[in-house]
Design a protein around this motif. Structure first.
Motif, mmCIF file in Angstrom:
data_model
loop_
_atom_site.group_PDB
_atom_site.id
_atom_site.type_symbol
_atom_site.label_atom_id
_atom_site.label_comp_id
_atom_site.label_asym_id
_atom_site.label_seq_id
_atom_site.Cartn_x
_atom_site.Cartn_y
_atom_site.Cartn_z
ATOM 1 N N SER A 127 0.849 -1.194 0.000
ATOM 2 C CA SER A 127 0.000 0.000 0.000
ATOM 3 C C SER A 127 0.883 1.242 0.000
ATOM 4 O O SER A 127 2.071 1.183 0.362
ATOM 5 C CB SER A 127 -0.875 0.023 1.260
ATOM 6 O OG SER A 127 -0.050 0.181 2.401
ATOM 7 N N CYS A 128 0.256 2.384 -0.340
ATOM 8 C CA CYS A 128 1.004 3.651 -0.311
ATOM 9 C C CYS A 128 1.407 3.988 1.126
ATOM 10 O O CYS A 128 2.492 4.520 1.367
ATOM 11 C CB CYS A 128 0.143 4.770 -0.897
ATOM 12 S SG CYS A 128 -0.048 4.582 -2.679
ATOM 13 N N ARG A 129 0.530 3.651 2.080
ATOM 14 C CA ARG A 129 0.834 3.946 3.491
ATOM 15 C C ARG A 129 2.130 3.238 3.920
ATOM 16 O O ARG A 129 3.021 3.858 4.506
ATOM 17 C CB ARG A 129 -0.355 3.497 4.356
ATOM 18 C CG ARG A 129 -0.143 3.599 5.837
ATOM 19 C CD ARG A 129 -0.327 5.028 6.332
ATOM 20 N NE ARG A 129 0.092 5.143 7.729
ATOM 21 C CZ ARG A 129 1.010 5.992 8.159
ATOM 22 N NH1 ARG A 129 1.626 6.807 7.338
ATOM 23 N NH2 ARG A 129 1.314 6.046 9.434
ATOM 24 N N LEU A 172 12.138 -0.402 -2.866
ATOM 25 C CA LEU A 172 10.802 -0.892 -2.505
ATOM 26 C C LEU A 172 10.373 -1.964 -3.495
ATOM 27 O O LEU A 172 10.737 -1.909 -4.669
ATOM 28 C CB LEU A 172 9.768 0.242 -2.550
ATOM 29 C CG LEU A 172 9.963 1.427 -1.599
ATOM 30 C CD1 LEU A 172 8.752 2.371 -1.710
ATOM 31 C CD2 LEU A 172 10.141 0.971 -0.163
ATOM 32 N N ILE A 173 9.603 -2.915 -2.999
ATOM 33 C CA ILE A 173 8.932 -3.869 -3.890
ATOM 34 C C ILE A 173 7.434 -3.631 -3.710
ATOM 35 O O ILE A 173 6.911 -3.774 -2.598
ATOM 36 C CB ILE A 173 9.279 -5.331 -3.541
ATOM 37 C CG1 ILE A 173 10.783 -5.585 -3.653
ATOM 38 C CG2 ILE A 173 8.502 -6.284 -4.449
ATOM 39 C CD1 ILE A 173 11.218 -6.983 -3.206
ATOM 40 N N ALA A 174 6.758 -3.254 -4.801
ATOM 41 C CA ALA A 174 5.311 -3.032 -4.738
ATOM 42 C C ALA A 174 4.617 -4.368 -4.988
ATOM 43 O O ALA A 174 4.703 -4.924 -6.080
ATOM 44 C CB ALA A 174 4.899 -2.013 -5.790
ATOM 45 N N GLN A 175 3.974 -4.889 -3.952
ATOM 46 C CA GLN A 175 3.311 -6.190 -4.077
ATOM 47 C C GLN A 175 1.804 -6.003 -4.237
ATOM 48 O O GLN A 175 1.146 -5.419 -3.375
ATOM 49 C CB GLN A 175 3.577 -7.056 -2.840
ATOM 50 C CG GLN A 175 3.037 -8.475 -3.012
ATOM 51 C CD GLN A 175 2.632 -9.152 -1.714
ATOM 52 O OE1 GLN A 175 1.979 -8.544 -0.862
ATOM 53 N NE2 GLN A 175 3.005 -10.412 -1.541
ATOM 54 N N THR A 234 -1.256 -5.439 -8.671
ATOM 55 C CA THR A 234 0.118 -4.963 -8.890
ATOM 56 C C THR A 234 0.177 -3.761 -9.834
ATOM 57 O O THR A 234 0.822 -2.757 -9.533
ATOM 58 C CB THR A 234 0.985 -6.101 -9.473
ATOM 59 O OG1 THR A 234 0.909 -7.212 -8.577
ATOM 60 C CG2 THR A 234 2.426 -5.681 -9.648
ATOM 61 N N PHE A 235 -0.515 -3.896 -10.979
ATOM 62 C CA PHE A 235 -0.368 -2.848 -11.984
ATOM 63 C C PHE A 235 -1.169 -1.589 -11.668
ATOM 64 O O PHE A 235 -1.002 -0.567 -12.344
ATOM 65 C CB PHE A 235 -0.675 -3.398 -13.383
ATOM 66 C CG PHE A 235 0.444 -4.273 -13.902
ATOM 67 C CD1 PHE A 235 1.687 -4.285 -13.297
ATOM 68 C CD2 PHE A 235 0.258 -5.098 -15.013
ATOM 69 C CE1 PHE A 235 2.722 -5.090 -13.753
ATOM 70 C CE2 PHE A 235 1.294 -5.906 -15.484
ATOM 71 C CZ PHE A 235 2.525 -5.902 -14.854
ATOM 72 N N PRO A 266 2.327 2.173 -10.251
ATOM 73 C CA PRO A 266 2.612 3.580 -10.606
ATOM 74 C C PRO A 266 2.450 4.538 -9.436
ATOM 75 O O PRO A 266 3.176 5.542 -9.356
ATOM 76 C CB PRO A 266 1.597 3.893 -11.723
ATOM 77 C CG PRO A 266 0.689 2.734 -11.830
ATOM 78 C CD PRO A 266 1.251 1.589 -11.057
ATOM 79 N N GLU A 267 1.546 4.220 -8.510
ATOM 80 C CA GLU A 267 1.377 5.097 -7.329
ATOM 81 C C GLU A 267 2.609 5.034 -6.436
ATOM 82 O O GLU A 267 3.077 6.036 -5.911
ATOM 83 C CB GLU A 267 0.132 4.693 -6.536
ATOM 84 C CG GLU A 267 -1.161 5.022 -7.246
ATOM 85 C CD GLU A 267 -2.350 5.002 -6.294
ATOM 86 O OE1 GLU A 267 -2.220 5.497 -5.157
ATOM 87 O OE2 GLU A 267 -3.391 4.464 -6.696
#
Ligand SMILES: Cc1cc2nc3c(=O)[nH]c(=O)nc-3n(C[C@H](O)[C@H](O)[C@H](O)COP(=O)(O)O)c2cc1C
Length: 336
Positions: free
Chosen positions: A128-130, A143-146, A160-161, A165-166
């Motif tokens: 999450s963005c938080r 960072l890894i965006a999961q 994921t997609f 981008p956020e």
């Protein structure tokens, strides 16, 4: 190699391709990590809740199978583990001069700062963005965006997609990798197009010759489609909280164990890791030496399963991904 695959993150990770092995507890051990590293990917070993002796053995085995100065990471999940074990694991990694740590779940700012002060590169998977903001505030390097479409424990609610981008926008100069539902070269290119500098793959590397997953688990991944996976909180034993996981359906997710008495819940359904019992609802997935009711364990899988059609050597998986990514980029090249 196509210039689009040569992202700045590769220098920080010390690898050739923008392909990271995801930290997978019980699955991503030295054999798989070495195969990925030797093929040009980034090696991460999943050591959640593992004893110090195993971490020492696996780090030594990875270095022996690659090179002494290999840049790699050990993955830990602080929130899933007793504090005394976590402290011992971290101390062991520092003693062994593990160059990078890949952390997941709640952001433990004190731990991140401690590792940074010791000169360790800190990679944090976030959902999450938080959590991304907390990881950035703590000083994480990568960072890894999961996405929620990932296999295993899933932290967030967004695919994921949509998330990627956020997180990329929030992260600024801090590089971001994408994780979840990615197991093809085309998906790798899509992640790069959305601002990722690498992808972190779990299921795609679980379904390889070198993974420590039981052959039944690997076969179920190969046979599955994306729509087959389910998100559930039933596999909660060993964790402090009932955290959501993405798995393939089995007797447990269908509710066959729901009426079990407390005594029945304390009867092992399987044994692994040299005869250790596994109980119903455990977060453990079947290891290579598992015996018993293997399909009733957590069969972790991401929505990437629809892109996984065979069990190959991990080095071939890396090569396949690069070949497909280059073919995709060639196909997308604008007309002159
Ligand atoms: C079998 C399995 C075990 C996992 N264990 C961990 C873990 O111990 N630590 C962690 O940070 N992530 C863990 N994950 C999540 C991965 O880091 C990653 O986010 C996920 O595999 C990406 O989705 P994909 O499987 O579609 O590639 C696990 C995933 C799988 C499939």
């Amino acid at each position: 190699m196509h210039a689009a695959l040569r992202t700045p993150l590769l220098d920080r990770l010390g690898c050739r391709y923008p392909i990271m092995l995801a930290g997978m507890g019980g699955v991503a051990r030295s054999r798989l990590a070495a195969a990925v590293a030797n093929a040009g990917g980034f090696a991460v070993m999943g050591m959640v809740r593992e004893p110090v002796a195993l971490i020492e053995r696996e780090v030594a085995a990875l270095r022996a199978a690659t090179r002494d100065d290999l840049h790699f990471a050990v993955n830990l999940i602080p929130a899933s583990c007793e504090q005394s074990l976590l402290r011992a694991q971290v101390d062991a990694c520092l003693r062994l001069r593990v160059p990078a740590m890949a952390l997941f779940w709640e952001v433990d700012g004190d731990l991140v700062r401690h590792l940074k002060a010791e000169g360790v590169q800190v990679i944090h998977q976030v959902g999450s963005c938080r959590d991304a903001e907390l990881a950035l505030d703590a000083g994480c390097d990568v960072l890894i965006a999961q996405g929620v479409d990932a296999g295993g424990h899933v932290r967030g609610e967004v695919s994921t997609f949509a998330l990627l981008p956020e997180i990329v926008a929030l992260a600024g100069e801090v590089p971001v990798a994408a994780s979840g539902a990615i197991a093809s070269g085309a998906a790798l290119v899509a992640a790069l197009a959305l601002g990722a500098q690498a992808v972190s793959l779990g299921s795609a590397f679980l379904a390889t010759e070198e993974s420590f997953a039981h052959p039944h688990h690997r076969q179920r991944l190969v046979a599955a489609r994306a729509e087959d996976t389910v998100r559930t909180t039933v596999f909660a034993r060993n964790w402090k909280i009932a955290a959501p996981v993405r798995v393939l359906p089995n007797a447990v997710t269908r509710g066959d164990y729901d009426g079990c008495s407390e005594a029945e819940k304390d009867q092992p359904i399987a044994w692994q890791d040299g005869g250790q019992p596994v109980y119903p609802f455990s977060t453990d997935s079947p290891a290579i030496d598992a015996t018993g009711r293997i399909d009733d364990m957590a069969i972790y899988a991401g929505e990437s399963v629809g892109q996984i059609h065979d069990i190959v050597h991990a080095g071939e998986r890396v090569a396949q991904l690069v070949r497909e990514a280059e073919a995709t980029l060639a196909r997308l090249r604008p007309a002159d």
